[in-house]
Scaffold this active site. Structure first.
Site, PDB file in Angstrom:
ATOM      1  N   CYS A 250      48.439  51.564  36.658  1.00 42.40           N
ATOM      2  CA  CYS A 250      48.858  50.304  35.971  1.00 42.40           C
ATOM      3  C   CYS A 250      48.223  49.133  36.965  1.00 42.40           C
ATOM      4  O   CYS A 250      49.005  48.594  37.747  1.00 42.40           O
ATOM      5  CB  CYS A 250      50.400  50.129  36.021  1.00 42.40           C
ATOM      6  SG  CYS A 250      51.109  51.233  34.670  1.00 42.40           S
ATOM      7  N   ALA A 251      46.947  48.952  36.698  1.00 47.49           N
ATOM      8  CA  ALA A 251      46.284  48.553  37.690  1.00 47.49           C
ATOM      9  C   ALA A 251      46.025  47.227  37.882  1.00 47.49           C
ATOM     10  O   ALA A 251      45.773  46.503  38.748  1.00 47.49           O
ATOM     11  CB  ALA A 251      44.772  49.069  37.802  1.00 47.49           C
ATOM     12  N   PRO A 253      46.687  42.886  37.568  1.00 48.38           N
ATOM     13  CA  PRO A 253      45.153  42.389  37.713  1.00 48.38           C
ATOM     14  C   PRO A 253      44.488  42.880  38.809  1.00 48.38           C
ATOM     15  O   PRO A 253      43.701  42.253  39.333  1.00 48.38           O
ATOM     16  CB  PRO A 253      45.629  40.850  37.948  1.00 48.38           C
ATOM     17  CG  PRO A 253      47.021  40.653  38.575  1.00 48.38           C
ATOM     18  CD  PRO A 253      47.718  41.926  38.139  1.00 48.38           C
ATOM     19  N   GLY A 254      44.865  43.987  39.495  1.00 50.65           N
ATOM     20  CA  GLY A 254      43.683  44.567  40.584  1.00 50.65           C
ATOM     21  C   GLY A 254      44.274  44.286  42.020  1.00 50.65           C
ATOM     22  O   GLY A 254      43.303  44.591  42.869  1.00 50.65           O
ATOM     23  N   GLY A 255      45.282  43.503  42.156  1.00 48.63           N
ATOM     24  CA  GLY A 255      45.584  43.447  43.683  1.00 48.63           C
ATOM     25  C   GLY A 255      45.676  44.346  44.760  1.00 48.63           C
ATOM     26  O   GLY A 255      45.035  44.587  45.742  1.00 48.63           O
ATOM     27  N   LYS A 256      46.482  45.760  44.271  1.00 45.93           N
ATOM     28  CA  LYS A 256      46.629  46.707  44.896  1.00 45.93           C
ATOM     29  C   LYS A 256      45.254  47.722  45.015  1.00 45.93           C
ATOM     30  O   LYS A 256      44.798  48.181  45.839  1.00 45.93           O
ATOM     31  CB  LYS A 256      47.556  47.669  44.888  1.00 45.93           C
ATOM     32  CG  LYS A 256      49.009  46.902  44.973  1.00 45.93           C
ATOM     33  CD  LYS A 256      50.312  47.433  44.502  1.00 45.93           C
ATOM     34  CE  LYS A 256      51.323  46.565  44.467  1.00 45.93           C
ATOM     35  NZ  LYS A 256      51.374  45.397  43.374  1.00 45.93           N
ATOM     36  N   ASP A 273      44.701  50.355  32.728  1.00 50.07           N
ATOM     37  CA  ASP A 273      45.752  49.239  32.187  1.00 50.07           C
ATOM     38  C   ASP A 273      45.437  49.084  30.681  1.00 50.07           C
ATOM     39  O   ASP A 273      44.362  49.387  30.325  1.00 50.07           O
ATOM     40  CB  ASP A 273      45.693  47.784  33.013  1.00 50.07           C
ATOM     41  CG  ASP A 273      46.804  47.276  32.876  1.00 50.07           C
ATOM     42  OD1 ASP A 273      47.412  46.992  33.987  1.00 50.07           O
ATOM     43  OD2 ASP A 273      47.202  46.656  31.903  1.00 50.07           O
ATOM     44  N   ASP A 318      52.135  51.523  39.867  1.00 48.27           N
ATOM     45  CA  ASP A 318      52.744  50.357  40.100  1.00 48.27           C
ATOM     46  C   ASP A 318      53.392  49.872  38.952  1.00 48.27           C
ATOM     47  O   ASP A 318      53.063  49.225  38.077  1.00 48.27           O
ATOM     48  CB  ASP A 318      51.742  49.332  40.470  1.00 48.27           C
ATOM     49  CG  ASP A 318      52.215  47.988  41.197  1.00 48.27           C
ATOM     50  OD1 ASP A 318      53.493  48.001  41.368  1.00 48.27           O
ATOM     51  OD2 ASP A 318      51.421  47.048  41.549  1.00 48.27           O
ATOM     52  N   CYS A 371      58.660  45.973  41.568  1.00 51.79           N
ATOM     53  CA  CYS A 371      59.058  44.656  42.197  1.00 51.79           C
ATOM     54  C   CYS A 371      60.319  44.510  41.436  1.00 51.79           C
ATOM     55  O   CYS A 371      60.612  43.276  41.339  1.00 51.79           O
ATOM     56  CB  CYS A 371      58.079  43.848  42.006  1.00 51.79           C
ATOM     57  SG  CYS A 371      57.377  43.518  40.196  1.00 51.79           S
TER      58      CYS A 371
END
Ligand SMILES: C[S@@+](CC[C@H](N)C(=O)[O-])C[C@H]1O[C@@H](n2cnc3c(N)ncnc32)[C@H](O)[C@@H]1O
Length: 433
Positions: A250-251, A253-256, A273, A318, A371
């Site tokens: 679940c990537a 907007p790509g932060g991790k 995603d 995530d 989160c």
């Protein structure tokens, strides 16, 4: 700006996210843009208190006003109760905005209500203490949930949710060290926080005060990104090694994903995603940072539709969640989320976990992250998963952990690292082998 803020907040009251609502109102720039954002964010943050105040001050039901006028009234009360705007300026600008939202005949009403608030402020402050949804500015169901889930810490959590969020940076390790970037910040006149540095994740910097991204040295060139420390703590839990094949399920907007690629020469990172617009944002982010991944627009719950059959050494889930750990960043969550959403998120997470587990290589690891701060999406979710999958064990190096909003200046996160045992080390229940 008051009218634009009222329109945005009214859109949230009708079900839009605040970011989408702000995009839909006419663009503002410079100080106007900053004022628009503080009005709109403040009105969402203090929504439940402002709604209560409106009801106390009106001589008719709030619903009779219509959604936009009610939102404008809350914007007016916000300025008088929680912002450093002189009272007379706040009242006159809000009264003028009634015309701009198409309600010129309501100018007298707005003026009367705001002036009554100024006269009765002390009485209202006292009365509010006995009304939890006004006192803590959260909906009743959420106060009950936080109180039940965290009986020792619930007030602290609600207070942290109402505080403005800090700004954390992630230095791109491929383009320079954190120490070097701290010097660049100092040269640019941007102060980093001094207190608590020993708790920062390795690439993180906490700023003393938030600044516009455009002021960050080297931002456009990809030297740095904005990312909460809670999100940055995921990297260590993945225990990545060069050459590994990794799935970020679940990537967007790509932060991790970006953090993984900044820190490790992976064999391949597959970023999935189901939201095409968010996936585009992830593509743009990785391009800014000079990083590459294999992007897949797909549903992580049905990998049969996109998986090539080659297993992954690491899977990051995530997960979509109720996001109750990031309310200080997204105060519209308090207006939009319902108790039923929490149950729906837990059901979706369960199906994602089960669908993705077969993609993890024997000896590999799945890192589950949310989160949020509710047990059914976190600890209880993982306990149920472990009971269903005899080849899954909690990783010895990182036991599951729940952090609460505001703790060490971080957002509220939950992390669980689940290792897949080698086939020879576990048996299917009931099997003779
Ligand atoms: C918590 S966000 C991910 C944040 C991201 N990992 C990052 O660090 O920037 C959850 C993401 O899950 C995506 N999502 C929700 N359900 C999904 C599904 N069934 N399959 C794939 N992606 C999904 C959402 O579109 C959203 O982008």
């Amino acid at each position: 700006m008051r009218a634009a803020a009222a329109r945005a907040v009214a859109a949230v009251a009708r079900g839009a996210t605040l970011e989408d609502a702000l995009e839909a109102v006419p663009a503002a720039s410079g100080r106007d843009a900053a004022l628009l954002r503080s009005l709109a964010y403040g009105a969402c943050r203090w929504h439940h208190r402002l709604e209560w105040l409106s009801a106390e001050l009106l001589d008719r039901p709030v619903e009779a006003l219509g959604v936009e006028l009610a939102a404008l009234l809350r914007i007016g009360l916000l300025q008088l109760s929680a912002m450093r705007i002189p009272d007379h300026a706040a009242v006159s600008a809000t009264v003028d905005a009634a015309r701009a939202i198409g309600a010129p005949r309501a100018k007298g009403l707005v003026n009367a209500v705001l002036r009554r608030y100024l006269r009765e402020r002390e009485r209202l402050d006292r009365a509010m203490a006995d009304v939890p949804r006004a006192r803590y500015s959260h909906p009743d169901w959420l106060i009950d949930t936080v109180r039940t889930e965290h009986p020792e810490r619930w007030i602290e959590i609600l207070d942290a949710n109402n505080a403005p969020p800090p700004m954390w940076l992630r230095v791109n390790a491929r383009r320079g060290s954190r120490d070097a970037y701290l010097e660049r910040l100092a040269d640019a006149g941007i102060a980093a926080a001094e207190h608590g540095r020993e708790t920062w994740p390795e690439d993180a910097i906490l700023l003393a005060e938030p600044v516009p991204m455009a002021r960050l040295p080297g931002y456009a060139e990809g030297d740095v990104s904005v990312q909460d420390a809670g999100a940055q703590h995921v990297l260590a839990r993945l225990a990545l090694e060069p050459g590994q094949r990794v799935l970020d399920a679940c990537a967007a907007p790509g932060g991790k994903a970006a953090h993984m690629l900044e820190r490790c020469d992976l064999g391949e990172l597959v970023a999935v995603d189901r939201d095409p617009a968010r996936l585009d944002a992830a593509r743009a982010m990785l391009a800014r940072l000079g990083l590459e991944a294999t992007f897949v627009h797909g549903d992580a719950a049905t990998p049969g539709e996109w998986w090539d059959g080659k297993s992954f050494d690491r899977v990051l889930l995530d997960a979509p969640c109720s996001a109750l750990g990031v309310i200080r960043r997204h105060p519209d969550i308090k207006m939009l989320r319902t108790r039923e959403d929490v149950e729906r998120a837990a059901a979706l997470q369960e199906s994602l976990l089960d669908a993705l587990w077969p993609l993890v290589a024997p000896g590999g690891r799945l890192v589950y992250v949310t989160c949020t701060i509710v047990h059914c999406e976190n600890g209880a979710q993982i306990d149920r998963f472990l009971a269903r999958h005899p080849d899954a064990v909690v990783a010895a190096d990182f036991p599951p952990e729940q952090t609460l909003p505001g703790e060490a200046n971080r957002d509220g996160f939950y992390y669980a690292c689940i290792d897949k045992q080698q086939a020879s080390r576990w048996r299917v229940p009931g099997s003779k082998h």
